[in-house]
Scaffold this active site. Structure first.
Site, PDB file in Angstrom:
ATOM      1  N   TYR A   1      -4.695   1.360  47.371  1.00 43.53           N
ATOM      2  CA  TYR A   1      -5.218   0.978  45.904  1.00 43.53           C
ATOM      3  C   TYR A   1      -6.565   1.182  45.890  1.00 43.53           C
ATOM      4  O   TYR A   1      -7.041   0.176  45.057  1.00 43.53           O
ATOM      5  CB  TYR A   1      -4.606  -0.632  46.088  1.00 43.53           C
ATOM      6  CG  TYR A   1      -3.009  -0.489  45.805  1.00 43.53           C
ATOM      7  CD1 TYR A   1      -2.081  -0.360  46.629  1.00 43.53           C
ATOM      8  CD2 TYR A   1      -2.663  -0.742  44.348  1.00 43.53           C
ATOM      9  CE1 TYR A   1      -0.904  -0.160  46.431  1.00 43.53           C
ATOM     10  CE2 TYR A   1      -1.178  -0.375  44.155  1.00 43.53           C
ATOM     11  CZ  TYR A   1      -0.205  -0.572  45.076  1.00 43.53           C
ATOM     12  OH  TYR A   1       0.941  -0.253  44.954  1.00 43.53           O
TER      13      TYR A   1
ATOM     14  N   HIS B   1       8.619   7.991  44.547  1.00 49.21           N
ATOM     15  CA  HIS B   1       7.776   6.829  44.321  1.00 49.21           C
ATOM     16  C   HIS B   1       8.387   5.960  43.234  1.00 49.21           C
ATOM     17  O   HIS B   1       8.675   4.859  43.231  1.00 49.21           O
ATOM     18  CB  HIS B   1       6.337   7.046  44.043  1.00 49.21           C
ATOM     19  CG  HIS B   1       5.363   5.782  43.872  1.00 49.21           C
ATOM     20  ND1 HIS B   1       5.371   5.028  45.053  1.00 49.21           N
ATOM     21  CD2 HIS B   1       5.044   5.314  42.752  1.00 49.21           C
ATOM     22  CE1 HIS B   1       4.586   3.966  44.588  1.00 49.21           C
ATOM     23  NE2 HIS B   1       4.330   4.132  43.239  1.00 49.21           N
TER      24      HIS B   1
ATOM     25  N   HIS C   1       7.879  -1.430  35.275  1.00 49.64           N
ATOM     26  CA  HIS C   1       8.002   0.017  35.318  1.00 49.64           C
ATOM     27  C   HIS C   1       9.514   0.506  35.025  1.00 49.64           C
ATOM     28  O   HIS C   1      10.214   1.312  35.499  1.00 49.64           O
ATOM     29  CB  HIS C   1       7.935   0.586  36.543  1.00 49.64           C
ATOM     30  CG  HIS C   1       6.405   0.086  37.136  1.00 49.64           C
ATOM     31  ND1 HIS C   1       5.319   0.686  36.699  1.00 49.64           N
ATOM     32  CD2 HIS C   1       6.116  -0.428  38.357  1.00 49.64           C
ATOM     33  CE1 HIS C   1       3.994   0.205  37.111  1.00 49.64           C
ATOM     34  NE2 HIS C   1       4.469  -0.425  37.908  1.00 49.64           N
TER      35      HIS C   1
ATOM     36  N   HIS D   1       6.907  -3.751  42.558  1.00 47.37           N
ATOM     37  CA  HIS D   1       6.663  -4.719  43.666  1.00 47.37           C
ATOM     38  C   HIS D   1       7.491  -5.739  43.955  1.00 47.37           C
ATOM     39  O   HIS D   1       7.215  -6.955  43.592  1.00 47.37           O
ATOM     40  CB  HIS D   1       4.998  -5.139  43.264  1.00 47.37           C
ATOM     41  CG  HIS D   1       4.148  -3.925  43.058  1.00 47.37           C
ATOM     42  ND1 HIS D   1       2.927  -4.203  42.389  1.00 47.37           N
ATOM     43  CD2 HIS D   1       4.179  -2.759  43.622  1.00 47.37           C
ATOM     44  CE1 HIS D   1       2.343  -2.983  42.624  1.00 47.37           C
ATOM     45  NE2 HIS D   1       3.166  -2.053  43.070  1.00 47.37           N
TER      46      HIS D   1
HETATM   47 FE   LIG Z   1       3.200   2.815  42.131  1.00 49.46          FE
END
Ligand SMILES: [Fe+2]
Length: 463
Positions: free
Chosen positions: A195, A314, A324, A353
């Site tokens: 990140y 991913h 998402h 997450h």
């Molecule tokens: Fe991601």
């Protein structure tokens, strides 16, 4: 009156569908809400190893298709130094050398250290090796175990992590993985490492600190890398237009040994597993290199040799979190028929997450005109697991779509990791662990049955 009746029926059916028919679990576990904050550079987990030009950020990954080679990577900061790895089998005094290469890169106003990649080949299976990097007075020693020879009933335990980052929560996740009484022998990592792109100009010093943080695991067991969106580092506003630049300089994959033409998609065999790694952020439409490679890859999998067919990517195809939502849809449309045809056992993704596990379902009947666009139970289909709950700086994805879809067996917005204990060709014991519990506590457990050798119903929802 008729209209009222229809409305009433729709409401009743909706309630029935949401409350009675759906029997997946939305965990009632309430995590203490606290912001995920990156650990400061001064944190002990980021400590620079002592000594001039000391090798740092040491990490290993599988170096060939079957597990007899290891790629060793590290960074020296002051000068290039040596790219030679000295290695020897445990209980052997015969030392051997493997010489590698150095690469460097610039990213806007950042210049990398000297990044070394050396491949050790022709190792014995199931053997402990020691290795040493660095020169003169500043050498560092580590060790790893090679996997057992590939075979259909070889037990093997994988750890699973994703979206790890470098917050205090990330440190907890890695600690829980290390302290878990179930000992992972290699990590299947589903993307989003450092990140660093969270910072101004994607401060690549955060790539370095992540490498030092993860070293305590990555130097001792292979991490199998999947690229996530935070590996893209695509930032035209500062002239950085080469996608995946820092990731590809720092992390190697054995892509050539599976006939791939790019490091971002490839496969490995390890013990009784065949692991296919895909790139959600590379082209996968018809005729593209990734599409063509996967088309030719699936028929190569011999389930009599490697019964367990696992795919890493991913962006998840099945995700009932608002975050998402449906981002993985286009890749699902392209590849899902193959996953069912070739009876993939398990698909692991990250990106979201939170944690989620599906039942075995497919959604491949739709042909534009037939209206059959709802996922259905399919015993030839994989279980889809989202394990993007490593604990990065973006925090938890705690906003689920309601009601919970029928295909979603378990979902929870907590940080954690998972383990997959392959027992033999028919059974694999899977556990997800949340960081809020003790190291040995299993929050979600399933005994998976192999789709090729024992394709019995292993669902956990009661319908
Ligand atoms: Fe991601």
């Amino acid at each position: 009156m008729g209209l009222l009746y229809i409305c009433f029926s729709v409401i009743v059916l909706t309630l029935y569908h949401g409350v009675v028919v759906n029997s997946g679990i939305t965990s009632s576990f309430v995590r203490q809400e606290a912001k995920s904050v990156d650990m400061p550079f001064t944190s002990d987990v980021f400590i620079h190893p002592p000594g001039y030009n000391a090798p740092q950020q040491v990490h290993i990954t599988q170096g060939d298709h079957v597990g007899r080679a290891v790629i060793v990577s590290w960074v020296t900061q002051d000068e290039p130094g040596s790219s030679t790895v000295v290695y020897w089998a445990d209980k052997s005094h015969q030392k051997q050398n493997a010489t590698g290469r150095i690469t460097t890169y610039k990213y806007y106003n950042y210049t990398s250290g000297f990044i070394h990649h050396s491949i050790i080949k022709n190792l014995e299976f199931d053997t402990k090796y020691h290795y040493e990097v660095g020169t003169g007075h500043t050498t560092r020693r580590f060790w790893f175990m090679t996997p057992p020879a590939v075979g259909p009933d070889v037990p093997y335990t994988f750890g699973l992590m994703g979206d790890l980052g470098q917050t205090y929560d990330s440190n907890l996740t890695l600690t829980h993985y290390e302290m878990n009484p179930v000992k992972g022998q290699a990590v299947l990592f589903v993307g989003d490492l450092s990140y660093a792109d969270h910072y101004t100009f994607h401060d690549n010093s955060r790539w370095d600190s992540w490498g030092r943080f993860a070293e305590r695991s990555t130097a001792y067991q292979p991490w199998i890398w999947t690229a996530g969106n935070h590996e893209l580092d695509y930032e035209p506003s500062i002239g950085e237009t080469k996608p995946f630049k820092p990731f590809l300089h720092r992390y190697r994959t054995p892509f050539r040994s599976s006939g791939s033409t790019e490091p971002l998609w490839y496969s490995i065999k390890r013990a009784s597993a065949y692991v296919i790694v895909l790139s959600s952020y590379s082209a996968y439409g018809m005729y593209t290199p990734q599409y063509q490679w996967l088309l030719e890859e699936f028929p190569k999998v011999n389930r009599s040799e490697t019964p367990w067919l696992i795919v890493l990517m991913h962006s998840p195809w099945y995700n009932s979190n608002s975050y998402h939502f449906m981002e993985g849809e286009t890749m699902r449309v392209m590849f899902e028929p193959w996953f069912v045809q070739y009876k993939v056992d398990l698909v692991f993704a990250g990106h979201v997450h939170a944690y989620e596990r599906s039942e075995r379902i497919s959604n491949i009947a739709y042909n534009i005109v037939n209206g059959e666009c709802t996922p259905v139970v399919d015993q030839s289909a994989p279980v889809y697991i989202t394990i993007g709950d490593g604990g990065n700086i973006e925090g938890l994805a705690n906003n689920m779509t309601e009601p919970q879809p029928k295909y979603s067996a378990y979902r929870e917005a907590s940080f954690g990791h998972a383990t997959l204990e392959i027992k033999n060709r028919t059974h694999a014991y899977y556990n997800w662990h949340r960081n809020s519990d003790g190291y040995a506590v299993r929050a979600d457990s399933v005994m998976f049955f192999n789709r090729y050798w024992h394709p019995k119903d292993d669902s956990t929802s009661k319908t």
